[in-house]
Design an enzyme around this catalytic site. Structure first.
Site, PDB file in Angstrom:
ATOM      1  CG  ASP A  55      -1.793   1.028   1.268  1.00  0.00           C
ATOM      2  OD1 ASP A  55      -1.870   2.225   0.601  1.00  0.00           O
ATOM      3  OD2 ASP A  55      -2.674   0.979   1.961  1.00  0.00           O
ATOM      4  CG  ASN A  80      -0.740   3.696 -13.535  1.00  0.00           C
ATOM      5  OD1 ASN A  80      -1.490   4.511 -13.930  1.00  0.00           O
ATOM      6  ND2 ASN A  80      -1.392   2.670 -12.878  1.00  0.00           N
ATOM      7  CE  LYS A 113      14.618  13.952  -3.686  1.00  0.00           C
ATOM      8  NZ  LYS A 113      15.604  15.181  -4.281  1.00  0.00           N
ATOM      9  CE1 TYR A 145      -6.608  11.843  -9.324  1.00  0.00           C
ATOM     10  CE2 TYR A 145      -7.593  13.603 -10.780  1.00  0.00           C
ATOM     11  CZ  TYR A 145      -6.642  12.380 -10.679  1.00  0.00           C
ATOM     12  OH  TYR A 145      -6.319  11.706 -11.762  1.00  0.00           O
ATOM     13  CE  LYS A 149      -3.188  11.996 -10.616  1.00  0.00           C
ATOM     14  NZ  LYS A 149      -2.109  10.733 -10.802  1.00  0.00           N
TER      15      LYS A 149
HETATM   16  N1  LIG Z   1      -9.465   7.227 -14.944  1.00  0.00           N
HETATM   17  C1  LIG Z   1      -9.397   8.502 -15.190  1.00  0.00           C
HETATM   18  O1  LIG Z   1     -10.445   9.018 -15.616  1.00  0.00           O
HETATM   19  C2  LIG Z   1      -8.048   9.102 -15.125  1.00  0.00           C
HETATM   20  C3  LIG Z   1      -7.733  10.137 -15.842  1.00  0.00           C
HETATM   21  C4  LIG Z   1      -6.475  10.874 -15.663  1.00  0.00           C
HETATM   22  C5  LIG Z   1      -5.526  10.362 -14.874  1.00  0.00           C
HETATM   23  N2  LIG Z   1      -5.741   9.155 -14.267  1.00  0.00           N
HETATM   24  C6  LIG Z   1      -4.735   8.685 -13.420  1.00  0.00           C
HETATM   25  O2  LIG Z   1      -4.267   7.402 -13.863  1.00  0.00           O
HETATM   26  C7  LIG Z   1      -3.845   6.653 -12.792  1.00  0.00           C
HETATM   27  C8  LIG Z   1      -4.287   5.159 -12.988  1.00  0.00           C
HETATM   28  O3  LIG Z   1      -5.786   5.201 -12.617  1.00  0.00           O
HETATM   29  P1  LIG Z   1      -6.991   4.245 -13.317  1.00  0.00           P
HETATM   30  O4  LIG Z   1      -7.546   5.213 -14.052  1.00  0.00           O
HETATM   31  O5  LIG Z   1      -6.426   3.394 -14.231  1.00  0.00           O
HETATM   32  O6  LIG Z   1      -7.827   3.813 -11.936  1.00  0.00           O
HETATM   33  P2  LIG Z   1      -7.929   2.331 -11.516  1.00  0.00           P
HETATM   34  O7  LIG Z   1      -8.358   1.454 -12.164  1.00  0.00           O
HETATM   35  O8  LIG Z   1      -8.601   2.516 -10.060  1.00  0.00           O
HETATM   36  O9  LIG Z   1      -6.443   1.935 -10.972  1.00  0.00           O
HETATM   37  C9  LIG Z   1      -5.600   2.617  -9.895  1.00  0.00           C
HETATM   38  C10 LIG Z   1      -4.430   1.525  -9.696  1.00  0.00           C
HETATM   39  O10 LIG Z   1      -3.554   2.403  -8.630  1.00  0.00           O
HETATM   40  C11 LIG Z   1      -3.561   1.372  -7.343  1.00  0.00           C
HETATM   41  N3  LIG Z   1      -3.554   1.956  -6.126  1.00  0.00           N
HETATM   42  C12 LIG Z   1      -4.631   2.892  -5.673  1.00  0.00           C
HETATM   43  N4  LIG Z   1      -4.279   3.093  -4.498  1.00  0.00           N
HETATM   44  C13 LIG Z   1      -3.171   2.469  -3.946  1.00  0.00           C
HETATM   45  C14 LIG Z   1      -2.331   2.352  -2.931  1.00  0.00           C
HETATM   46  N5  LIG Z   1      -2.719   3.063  -1.860  1.00  0.00           N
HETATM   47  N6  LIG Z   1      -1.212   1.716  -3.016  1.00  0.00           N
HETATM   48  C15 LIG Z   1      -0.795   1.009  -4.093  1.00  0.00           C
HETATM   49  N7  LIG Z   1      -1.508   0.982  -5.384  1.00  0.00           N
HETATM   50  C16 LIG Z   1      -2.745   2.000  -5.381  1.00  0.00           C
HETATM   51  C17 LIG Z   1      -4.578   0.462  -7.697  1.00  0.00           C
HETATM   52  O11 LIG Z   1      -4.166  -1.002  -7.186  1.00  0.00           O
HETATM   53  P3  LIG Z   1      -4.648  -1.651  -5.952  1.00  0.00           P
HETATM   54  O12 LIG Z   1      -6.151  -1.416  -5.890  1.00  0.00           O
HETATM   55  O13 LIG Z   1      -4.462  -3.120  -6.236  1.00  0.00           O
HETATM   56  O14 LIG Z   1      -4.152  -1.098  -4.752  1.00  0.00           O
HETATM   57  C18 LIG Z   1      -4.610   0.177  -9.213  1.00  0.00           C
HETATM   58  O15 LIG Z   1      -3.988  -0.529  -9.831  1.00  0.00           O
HETATM   59  C19 LIG Z   1      -3.902   7.272 -11.529  1.00  0.00           C
HETATM   60  O16 LIG Z   1      -2.915   8.081 -10.967  1.00  0.00           O
HETATM   61  C20 LIG Z   1      -5.101   8.126 -11.812  1.00  0.00           C
HETATM   62  O17 LIG Z   1      -5.177   9.459 -11.312  1.00  0.00           O
HETATM   63  C21 LIG Z   1      -7.086   8.376 -14.239  1.00  0.00           C
END
Ligand SMILES: NC(=O)c1ccc[n+]([C@@H]2O[C@H](COP(=O)([O-])OP(=O)(O)OC[C@H]3O[C@@H](n4cnc5c(N)ncnc54)[C@H](OP(=O)(O)O)[C@@H]3O)[C@@H](O)[C@H]2O)c1
Length: 252
Positions: A55, A80, A113, A145, A149
């Site tokens: 985590d 990511n 880093k 959020y 970002k």
């Molecule tokens: N979806 C959108 O609309 C969007 C748009 C712009 C940017 N993003 C960015 O894209 C990235 C990926 O998000 P996604 O859209 O693919 O969402 P997602 O399907 O919810 O995936 C998020 C990933 O982050 C991991 N994660 C979350 N909290 C965590 C923690 N405390 N420790 C370790 N891992 C953690 C999750 O793994 P576990 O659950 O296994 O921990 C999961 O693999 C994020 O940084 C998000 O801000 C998303």
């Protein structure tokens, strides 16, 4: 053989990045909290895939992840993992928002880093930070959020300039998509207010862009134009528009 480390590899964009890199012959180190999914992915990808469930909101998790990678040469770091919290700032949980800062900001900062120092010594390596188009704006109703970002975009851009001035071969960039159809909205407790792109498209766009040495990668023309337009609008007008956009995401 080249090796990539992907955080948040268990779902959405991170999982698609893992699939794409695996198909293109990369060895992988996968990370996320969901050990079951990580094990399933490692079984599917084969023996050379390593994984570690942690985590990233835990204090020592980023250093633990870095230590786990010692002895394996990482050529491509993809920060990511991330999530959002929806609601008025006075109503949202402080505890969850501090976790958000730990995952979206603190972990990205530490991993960037630690790996960057190694990459600079070798004069080789790529870092891709998954930010968001939210990184160019203030975001009422998703305030922490958007702020997180913004940090990722600014940090990445500043480091990129330092590397450029040194004539370094190390690359760093940020992927800044608009809405992507993943589990993100479920976790943030919102619905889409604009048509999302697929996580596969976002993943490939970010990876191919990184290979081409791109800095800020915004996957769609519509979002590129929106980001450019926002630069010409006073902040207090832009923030009103973002409020209306975010309000439409509320699940009634
Ligand atoms: N979806 C959108 O609309 C969007 C748009 C712009 C940017 N993003 C960015 O894209 C990235 C990926 O998000 P996604 O859209 O693919 O969402 P997602 O399907 O919810 O995936 C998020 C990933 O982050 C991991 N994660 C979350 N909290 C965590 C923690 N405390 N420790 C370790 N891992 C953690 C999750 O793994 P576990 O659950 O296994 O921990 C999961 O693999 C994020 O940084 C998000 O801000 C998303």
């Amino acid at each position: 053989m080249k090796r990539a480390l992907i955080t948040g590899a268990t779902s959405g964009i991170g999982m698609q990045m893992a699939l794409y890199l695996h198909r293109n012959g990369w060895e992988l180190v996968l990370s996320g909290r969901n050990e079951k999914v990580l094990r399933r992915m490692a079984d599917k990808f084969g023996r050379n895939t390593k994984y570690i469930a942690l985590d990233l909101a835990d204090r020592d998790a980023p250093e633990k992840l870095y230590q786990f990678c010692q002895g394996m040469q990482i050529d491509f770091l993809i920060n990511n993992a991330g999530f959002g919290v929806f609601g008025e700032f006075t109503e949202t949980s402080l505890e969850t928002e501090l976790e958000l800062l730990d995952v979206n900001v603190r972990a990205v900062h530490i991993l960037t880093k630690l790996f960057l120092r190694d990459f600079v010594k070798r004069d080789r390596g790529i870092i891709l930070n998954v930010a968001s188009s939210a990184g160019f704006l203030s975001g009422p109703l998703l305030s922490s959020y958007y702020a997180s970002k913004n940090y990722v975009v600014r940090l990445t851009t500043a480091i990129r300039e330092e590397l450029r001035r040194k004539g370094s071969n190390v690359q760093i960039g940020a992927l800044c998509p608009g809405p992507v159809d993943t589990n993100f909205n479920n976790r943030a407790g919102v619905t889409f207010s604009a048509k999302p792109i697929t996580p596969r498209y976002a993943a490939i766009y970010g990876i191919e862009g990184s290979f081409e040495g791109k800095g800020l990668m915004i996957p769609t023309l519509g979002m590129k134009l929106a980001v450019i337009a926002s630069k010409f609008v006073p902040e207090e007008i832009a923030v009103r528009f973002v409020y209306e956009l975010q309000k439409r995401k509320e699940i009634s």
